[in-house]
Write an enzyme that holds these catalytic residues in place. Sequence first.
Site, PDB file in Angstrom:
ATOM      1  N   GLN A 123       4.268 -32.914 -58.857  1.00 19.49           N
ATOM      2  CA  GLN A 123       4.530 -32.873 -60.308  1.00 19.49           C
ATOM      3  C   GLN A 123       5.400 -31.681 -60.697  1.00 19.49           C
ATOM      4  OE1 GLN A 123       1.292 -33.897 -63.127  1.00 19.49           O
ATOM      5  NE2 GLN A 123      -0.010 -32.964 -61.591  1.00 19.49           N
ATOM      6  N   VAL A 124       4.977 -30.494 -60.260  1.00 17.95           N
ATOM      7  CA  VAL A 124       5.718 -29.283 -60.642  1.00 17.95           C
ATOM      8  C   VAL A 124       7.046 -29.225 -59.889  1.00 17.95           C
ATOM      9  CG1 VAL A 124       5.636 -26.754 -60.708  1.00 17.95           C
ATOM     10  CG2 VAL A 124       3.574 -28.084 -61.198  1.00 17.95           C
ATOM     11  N   ASP A 142      10.684 -31.912 -49.934  1.00 23.72           N
ATOM     12  CA  ASP A 142       9.367 -32.531 -50.120  1.00 23.72           C
ATOM     13  C   ASP A 142       8.607 -32.448 -48.795  1.00 23.72           C
ATOM     14  OD1 ASP A 142      10.383 -34.493 -48.497  1.00 23.72           O
ATOM     15  OD2 ASP A 142      10.594 -35.988 -50.092  1.00 23.72           O
ATOM     16  N   ALA A 190       0.820 -28.174 -52.292  1.00 21.50           N
ATOM     17  CA  ALA A 190      -0.602 -27.836 -52.240  1.00 21.50           C
ATOM     18  C   ALA A 190      -1.435 -29.069 -51.940  1.00 21.50           C
ATOM     19  CB  ALA A 190      -1.054 -27.244 -53.583  1.00 21.50           C
ATOM     20  N   THR A 204      -4.246 -30.830 -53.524  1.00 21.51           N
ATOM     21  CA  THR A 204      -4.711 -30.764 -54.920  1.00 21.51           C
ATOM     22  C   THR A 204      -5.857 -31.742 -55.234  1.00 21.51           C
ATOM     23  OG1 THR A 204      -2.941 -32.293 -55.560  1.00 21.51           O
ATOM     24  CG2 THR A 204      -2.506 -29.950 -55.865  1.00 21.51           C
ATOM     25  N   THR A 240      -4.377 -21.418 -59.486  1.00 20.13           N
ATOM     26  CA  THR A 240      -5.180 -22.257 -60.372  1.00 20.13           C
ATOM     27  C   THR A 240      -6.256 -21.491 -61.142  1.00 20.13           C
ATOM     28  OG1 THR A 240      -6.790 -24.076 -60.340  1.00 20.13           O
ATOM     29  CG2 THR A 240      -6.634 -22.771 -58.345  1.00 20.13           C
ATOM     30  N   TYR A 286     -11.645 -26.391 -53.262  1.00 19.60           N
ATOM     31  CA  TYR A 286     -10.249 -26.297 -53.688  1.00 19.60           C
ATOM     32  C   TYR A 286      -9.962 -24.890 -54.233  1.00 19.60           C
ATOM     33  CZ  TYR A 286      -6.268 -26.826 -56.898  1.00 19.60           C
ATOM     34  OH  TYR A 286      -5.091 -26.645 -57.583  1.00 19.60           O
ATOM     35  N   LYS A 343      -7.383 -22.112 -52.694  1.00 21.40           N
ATOM     36  CA  LYS A 343      -6.250 -21.595 -53.461  1.00 21.40           C
ATOM     37  C   LYS A 343      -6.343 -20.067 -53.574  1.00 21.40           C
ATOM     38  CE  LYS A 343      -3.397 -23.406 -55.316  1.00 21.40           C
ATOM     39  NZ  LYS A 343      -2.022 -23.737 -54.841  1.00 21.40           N
ATOM     40  N   TRP A 397      -4.843 -27.712 -65.518  1.00 27.06           N
ATOM     41  CA  TRP A 397      -4.799 -29.044 -66.131  1.00 27.06           C
ATOM     42  C   TRP A 397      -3.352 -29.573 -66.236  1.00 27.06           C
ATOM     43  CZ3 TRP A 397      -8.856 -30.045 -70.548  1.00 27.06           C
ATOM     44  CH2 TRP A 397     -10.102 -29.562 -70.150  1.00 27.06           C
TER      45      TRP A 397
HETATM   46  N1  LIG Z   1      -2.487 -30.505 -60.959  1.00 30.85           N
HETATM   47  C1  LIG Z   1      -3.211 -29.594 -61.601  1.00 30.85           C
HETATM   48  O1  LIG Z   1      -3.951 -29.897 -62.537  1.00 30.85           O
HETATM   49  C2  LIG Z   1      -3.111 -28.151 -61.209  1.00 30.85           C
HETATM   50  C3  LIG Z   1      -3.917 -27.213 -61.886  1.00 30.85           C
HETATM   51  C4  LIG Z   1      -3.821 -25.869 -61.517  1.00 30.85           C
HETATM   52  C5  LIG Z   1      -2.963 -25.465 -60.528  1.00 30.85           C
HETATM   53  N2  LIG Z   1      -2.208 -26.398 -59.872  1.00 30.85           N
HETATM   54  C6  LIG Z   1      -1.321 -25.937 -58.813  1.00 30.85           C
HETATM   55  O2  LIG Z   1       0.017 -26.247 -59.169  1.00 30.85           O
HETATM   56  C7  LIG Z   1       0.789 -26.442 -57.981  1.00 30.85           C
HETATM   57  C8  LIG Z   1       1.564 -27.759 -58.090  1.00 30.85           C
HETATM   58  O3  LIG Z   1       0.606 -28.798 -58.202  1.00 30.85           O
HETATM   59  P1  LIG Z   1       0.998 -30.256 -58.679  1.00 30.85           P
HETATM   60  O4  LIG Z   1       0.184 -30.563 -59.870  1.00 30.85           O
HETATM   61  O5  LIG Z   1       2.486 -30.395 -58.721  1.00 30.85           O
HETATM   62  O6  LIG Z   1       0.389 -31.066 -57.450  1.00 30.85           O
HETATM   63  P2  LIG Z   1       0.860 -32.421 -56.745  1.00 30.85           P
HETATM   64  O7  LIG Z   1       1.538 -33.281 -57.727  1.00 30.85           O
HETATM   65  O8  LIG Z   1      -0.337 -32.889 -56.011  1.00 30.85           O
HETATM   66  O9  LIG Z   1       1.969 -31.895 -55.739  1.00 30.85           O
HETATM   67  C9  LIG Z   1       1.649 -31.214 -54.556  1.00 30.85           C
HETATM   68  C10 LIG Z   1       2.703 -31.586 -53.567  1.00 30.85           C
HETATM   69  O10 LIG Z   1       2.436 -30.877 -52.349  1.00 30.85           O
HETATM   70  C11 LIG Z   1       2.721 -31.765 -51.296  1.00 30.85           C
HETATM   71  N3  LIG Z   1       2.063 -31.346 -50.067  1.00 30.85           N
HETATM   72  C12 LIG Z   1       0.770 -31.518 -49.690  1.00 30.85           C
HETATM   73  N4  LIG Z   1       0.601 -31.024 -48.457  1.00 30.85           N
HETATM   74  C13 LIG Z   1       1.790 -30.524 -48.060  1.00 30.85           C
HETATM   75  C14 LIG Z   1       2.255 -29.910 -46.873  1.00 30.85           C
HETATM   76  N5  LIG Z   1       1.436 -29.688 -45.838  1.00 30.85           N
HETATM   77  N6  LIG Z   1       3.543 -29.518 -46.802  1.00 30.85           N
HETATM   78  C15 LIG Z   1       4.391 -29.754 -47.826  1.00 30.85           C
HETATM   79  N7  LIG Z   1       4.023 -30.361 -48.964  1.00 30.85           N
HETATM   80  C16 LIG Z   1       2.729 -30.729 -49.078  1.00 30.85           C
HETATM   81  C17 LIG Z   1       2.220 -33.106 -51.783  1.00 30.85           C
HETATM   82  O11 LIG Z   1       2.784 -34.144 -51.005  1.00 30.85           O
HETATM   83  P3  LIG Z   1       1.983 -35.538 -50.828  1.00 30.85           P
HETATM   84  O12 LIG Z   1       1.928 -36.132 -52.196  1.00 30.85           O
HETATM   85  O13 LIG Z   1       2.824 -36.262 -49.867  1.00 30.85           O
HETATM   86  O14 LIG Z   1       0.624 -35.162 -50.319  1.00 30.85           O
HETATM   87  C18 LIG Z   1       2.705 -33.098 -53.221  1.00 30.85           C
HETATM   88  O15 LIG Z   1       4.019 -33.590 -53.321  1.00 30.85           O
HETATM   89  C19 LIG Z   1      -0.205 -26.396 -56.823  1.00 30.85           C
HETATM   90  O16 LIG Z   1      -0.183 -25.106 -56.278  1.00 30.85           O
HETATM   91  C20 LIG Z   1      -1.546 -26.642 -57.479  1.00 30.85           C
HETATM   92  O17 LIG Z   1      -2.601 -26.062 -56.753  1.00 30.85           O
HETATM   93  C21 LIG Z   1      -2.239 -27.734 -60.206  1.00 30.85           C
END
Ligand SMILES: NC(=O)c1ccc[n+]([C@@H]2O[C@H](COP(=O)([O-])OP(=O)(O)OC[C@H]3O[C@@H](n4cnc5c(N)ncnc54)[C@H](OP(=O)(O)O)[C@@H]3O)[C@@H](O)[C@H]2O)c1
Length: 301
Positions: free
Chosen positions: A23-24, A42, A71, A73, A112, A136, A140, A162
Site C-alpha cells: 500500500q505505502v 517489489d 513488511a 503485516t 507501527t 507483529y 516491528k 491504521w
Molecule cells: N497496514 C497498516 O495498517 C499499518 C499500520 C502501521 C504500520 N504499518 C507499516 O507500514 C509499512 C507499509 O505497510 P503496508 O500497509 O503498505 O503493508 P502491505 O500493503 O502489506 O505491504 C507490505 C509489502 O511488503 C511485501 N513483503 C513482504 N515480505 C517481503 C519480503 N520478504 N521482501 C520484500 N517485500 C516483502 C509484501 O509483498 P506480498 O504482498 O507479496 O507479501 C507487500 O507488498 C509496514 O512497515 C507496516 O508494518 C502498516
Amino acid sequence: MNAFDLQQALAGRRVLLAGGGGQVGVALRQIMPGGVELQALDRGALDITDRKAVTEAVGRIKPDWVINAAAYTAVDKAESEPELAFVINRDGAAHLAQAAAEANARMVQISTDYVFDGEQARPYRPDDAVNPINVYGESKLAGEVATRGVLGERALILRTAWVYSPHGRNFLTTMLRLMRERDELKVVEDQVGTPTSASSLARVILLAMAREVTGTHHWTDAGATSWYDFACAIGELAEIAGFTFGACRIAPIPTSDYPTPARRPTSSLLDKQSMRQAIGEDGVQWKKALRQVVSQMVDLS
Ligand SMILES: NC(=O)c1ccc[n+]([C@@H]2O[C@H](COP(=O)([O-])OP(=O)(O)OC[C@H]3O[C@@H](n4cnc5c(N)ncnc54)[C@H](OP(=O)(O)O)[C@@H]3O)[C@@H](O)[C@H]2O)c1
C-alpha cells in the site's frame, strides 16, 4: 513545502524503495517527484530476507535514501508464524540498514503504533515506553531496534497506524466488499486509533526526506475514531460517492465479542508533534482523506 519545493529538494536523489508493491510502496511510487532516480522493487525484485540480494541491490543502486516499505503485516497470522514475522520485520530491516550503512545512505524504516500496549490515556510520544502485546508489534519493534542499532541518527523510524489505500487488502477495501455481500456487519467500537491514508503517509515520508529528518517520529492523519465509526464513515462516504449497496446495517460490538488470535491495543493514538514541527505541516483530518480516497475508487471503478 509546496510541490515545486519538494521536487527541488529531492531532485537528483537516488532512492531504493523496498516493498514497492504494498500500500505505502504504491503510494510512494505514485507521488515520487520526477527528478528523483527511483528504483522501486517489489517482493519479486528484492526479497529483503535475502541478505546477499539486499547487499547487491544497494551496492548497485548506490542510493542516497533506502525506504523500507516491505513488511510482514498479517497481524493475526503472525501469532502462529512468529519466525516468519521476525525474519521479515527484524532481519529484513537489519539487512537493509547494514547495506545502507555501507553505502553511506539514510534509511526510512516504517513502523507501527502496535509497539505500544494501548494502556496510556494520552497519545503516545516517540520516546514513550514501548510494550508490544502481539507478535507483529514485537517483530516491528525488533526491526526498529535493529535499524537504529546499525544506522543511529542516519535512520528515520516513522511509526504510523491504521493504513488504508484504494488497493490491496485493508480495512477500507474489506468493509466495501462486506457491505456489498452482507445485510449486517458487526464492528468493534472500543478500540481507538487514527485511520491513515497511504498517500498522506507517502507525502510525509517525502517531506521528511527533503528536510533530512531522522530519529524516531510518529505520523497518522489527524483526529481519532473507533473501527466502528471508521466503518460507518466508509459506508456514508461510499454511498455519497455513488457506490451502491443493499441495506447493510453496521452494529457496534465490544472487542470481547470479536476474539482474534492477536490482542490489539485499546488506544494507540500517536502524538505527531515532533514530525509536525520538522516538516511544518499539520496533516489532514482522517475523514477528509478518506473522502478523497473513496472518490478516487469510484473514478477507478
Ligand atoms: N497496514 C497498516 O495498517 C499499518 C499500520 C502501521 C504500520 N504499518 C507499516 O507500514 C509499512 C507499509 O505497510 P503496508 O500497509 O503498505 O503493508 P502491505 O500493503 O502489506 O505491504 C507490505 C509489502 O511488503 C511485501 N513483503 C513482504 N515480505 C517481503 C519480503 N520478504 N521482501 C520484500 N517485500 C516483502 C509484501 O509483498 P506480498 O504482498 O507479496 O507479501 C507487500 O507488498 C509496514 O512497515 C507496516 O508494518 C502498516
